[in-house]
Scaffold this active site. Structure first.
Site, short mmCIF file in Angstrom:
data_model
loop_
_atom_site.label_atom_id
_atom_site.label_comp_id
_atom_site.label_asym_id
_atom_site.label_seq_id
_atom_site.Cartn_x
_atom_site.Cartn_y
_atom_site.Cartn_z
N SER A 147 -8.18 -2.69 -6.43
CA SER A 147 -8.15 -3.77 -5.43
C SER A 147 -8.85 -4.99 -6.01
O SER A 147 -9.57 -4.89 -7.02
CB SER A 147 -8.89 -3.27 -4.19
N TYR A 160 -15.09 0.06 1.82
CA TYR A 160 -13.87 -0.12 1.02
C TYR A 160 -14.22 -0.72 -0.34
O TYR A 160 -13.75 -0.25 -1.39
CB TYR A 160 -12.91 -1.05 1.78
P1 NAP Z 1 -0.88 1.11 3.90
O1 NAP Z 1 0.49 0.66 4.25
O2 NAP Z 1 -1.91 1.26 4.97
O3 NAP Z 1 -0.78 2.44 3.03
C1 NAP Z 1 -1.81 3.36 2.89
C2 NAP Z 1 -1.20 4.70 2.63
O4 NAP Z 1 -2.22 5.69 2.58
C3 NAP Z 1 -0.26 5.11 3.78
O5 NAP Z 1 0.81 5.82 3.26
C4 NAP Z 1 -1.17 6.00 4.59
O6 NAP Z 1 -0.50 6.88 5.45
C5 NAP Z 1 -1.87 6.74 3.47
N1 NAP Z 1 -2.99 7.49 4.00
C6 NAP Z 1 -4.06 7.03 4.66
N2 NAP Z 1 -4.84 8.06 5.03
C7 NAP Z 1 -4.23 9.20 4.60
C8 NAP Z 1 -4.55 10.57 4.68
N3 NAP Z 1 -5.65 11.01 5.29
N4 NAP Z 1 -3.69 11.46 4.12
C9 NAP Z 1 -2.56 11.04 3.51
N5 NAP Z 1 -2.22 9.75 3.40
C10 NAP Z 1 -3.05 8.84 3.93
O7 NAP Z 1 -1.51 0.07 2.91
P2 NAP Z 1 -1.12 -0.30 1.40
O8 NAP Z 1 -1.50 -1.72 1.25
O9 NAP Z 1 0.23 0.14 1.04
O10 NAP Z 1 -2.21 0.56 0.63
C11 NAP Z 1 -1.91 1.35 -0.50
C12 NAP Z 1 -3.08 1.30 -1.47
O11 NAP Z 1 -3.19 -0.02 -1.96
C13 NAP Z 1 -4.43 1.63 -0.81
O12 NAP Z 1 -5.23 2.37 -1.72
C14 NAP Z 1 -5.03 0.25 -0.60
O13 NAP Z 1 -6.42 0.29 -0.54
C15 NAP Z 1 -4.53 -0.46 -1.84
N6 NAP Z 1 -4.56 -1.91 -1.78
C16 NAP Z 1 -3.87 -2.62 -0.85
C17 NAP Z 1 -3.93 -4.01 -0.84
C18 NAP Z 1 -3.21 -4.85 0.16
O14 NAP Z 1 -3.44 -6.07 0.19
N7 NAP Z 1 -2.33 -4.33 0.97
C19 NAP Z 1 -4.69 -4.65 -1.80
C20 NAP Z 1 -5.38 -3.91 -2.74
C21 NAP Z 1 -5.31 -2.55 -2.72
P3 NAP Z 1 -0.32 6.51 7.01
O15 NAP Z 1 0.86 5.58 7.07
O16 NAP Z 1 -0.09 7.82 7.64
O17 NAP Z 1 -1.58 5.86 7.47
#
Ligand code: NAP
Length: 255
Positions: A147, A160
């Site tokens: 991130s 986080y």
């Molecule tokens: P997201 O749409 O919220 O995706 C998060 C994923 O993790 C979803 O598939 C979620 O499933 C899953 N998850 C959460 N808790 C879980 C659990 N207990 N067991 C299994 N799966 C679980 O957000 P995203 O942005 O795509 O995030 C993906 C990664 O990128 C994360 O590590 C996040 O920190 C990182 N990231 C995101 C950004 C950004 O700006 N979006 C920036 C930097 C890093 P559910 O749908 O069931 O909750």
């Protein structure tokens, strides 16, 4: 096959992508499948939408339902995937949660939830997969989703930031130990991407404007923006890359 195709092809490979039902995990699943990998998408709910998108690019995908907040999920995932494929070649540690709260009010419960999923699970799932790779001496690829808060402090997300700062260090630490086994451990640090993770931010007019005005590319990132880095780090093209985290951030860190 041309040299470029050979370098980037994932034909015949198998990948595990956690958090594959939505957002960046969905984008990464589509990318790896389009490059030829069979993707096992781990999620706690249906990955029907991801399956549809993977099929649309001519790829193949199997859903593995598991709740990654429970450490017993590791054995379940490995057993389920191993019953359907001879070998795992790629692991993408993508699942992650964020809790927004003033540092002064963060609870132990919320802290543990974030650290357990974003950090502890990443380490022990990587360890479980790497054990097999070290045993069969064929190597593998681990991609950790970091991130901007692997580099910066962030606002109202101390757990986080702690987890993601830890993950960039873990990426280096694992690379140091496992590069000699032909295991490439690298990371991708997404910038501000339009997914569920940032819904709250994007709905907050003032925060949203602040963020957008600081991104040189002048737009939020998308799951599709992850395609290139994901295929690169999962393929032979990155064979001599170890312990490095690539930013896909529209220039955020360049400011
Ligand atoms: P997201 O749409 O919220 O995706 C998060 C994923 O993790 C979803 O598939 C979620 O499933 C899953 N998850 C959460 N808790 C879980 C659990 N207990 N067991 C299994 N799966 C679980 O957000 P995203 O942005 O795509 O995030 C993906 C990664 O990128 C994360 O590590 C996040 O920190 C990182 N990231 C995101 C950004 C950004 O700006 N979006 C920036 C930097 C890093 P559910 O749908 O069931 O909750």
């Amino acid at each position: 096959m041309s040299l470029v195709q050979k370098l980037f092809s994932l034909e015949g490979k198998t990948a595990i992508v956690t958090g594959a039902n939505t957002g960046l995990g969905q984008g990464i699943s589509v990318a790896l499948a389009a490059a030829g990998a069979h993707v096992f998408g781990v999620a706690r709910r249906s990955c029907a939408e991801t399956l549809e998108k993977v099929n649309a690019v001519g790829g193949t995908f199997t859903e593995v339902i598991a709740d990654l907040s429970d450490m017993s999920a590791i054995d379940k995932i490995i057993a389920e995937v191993s019953s359907k494929t001879e070998r795992i070649d790629i692991l993408v540690n993508n699942a992650g949660i964020i809790k927004r709260e003033d540092a002064i009010n963060v609870t132990v419960e919320d802290w543990d939830q974030v650290i357990n999923l974003n950090q502890k699970m990443v380490f022990f799932l990587s360890q479980a997969v790497a054990k097999r790779w070290i045993e069969d001496q064929k190597g593998g690829k681990i991609i950790n989703i970091c991130s901007m808060l692997s580099y910066q402090g962030g606002i109202r997300v101390p757990s986080y930031t702690t987890s993601k700062s830890g993950i960039i260090g873990l990426t280096r630490a694992l690379a140091n130990e496992w590069a000699k086994y032909n295991i490439n451990v690298n990371g991708i640090a997404p910038g501000y991407m339009a997914t569920n993770n940032t819904t709250q931010l994007r709905n907050d007019a003032s925060r949203s404007e602040d963020i957008l005005s600081r991104i040189p590319a002048a737009r939020w990132g998308t799951p599709e923006d992850m395609y290139g880095a994901a295929i690169f780090l999962a393929s032979d093209a990155s064979a001599y890359m170890n312990g490095f985290t690539v930013a896909v951030d529209g220039g955020w860190l360049a400011r």
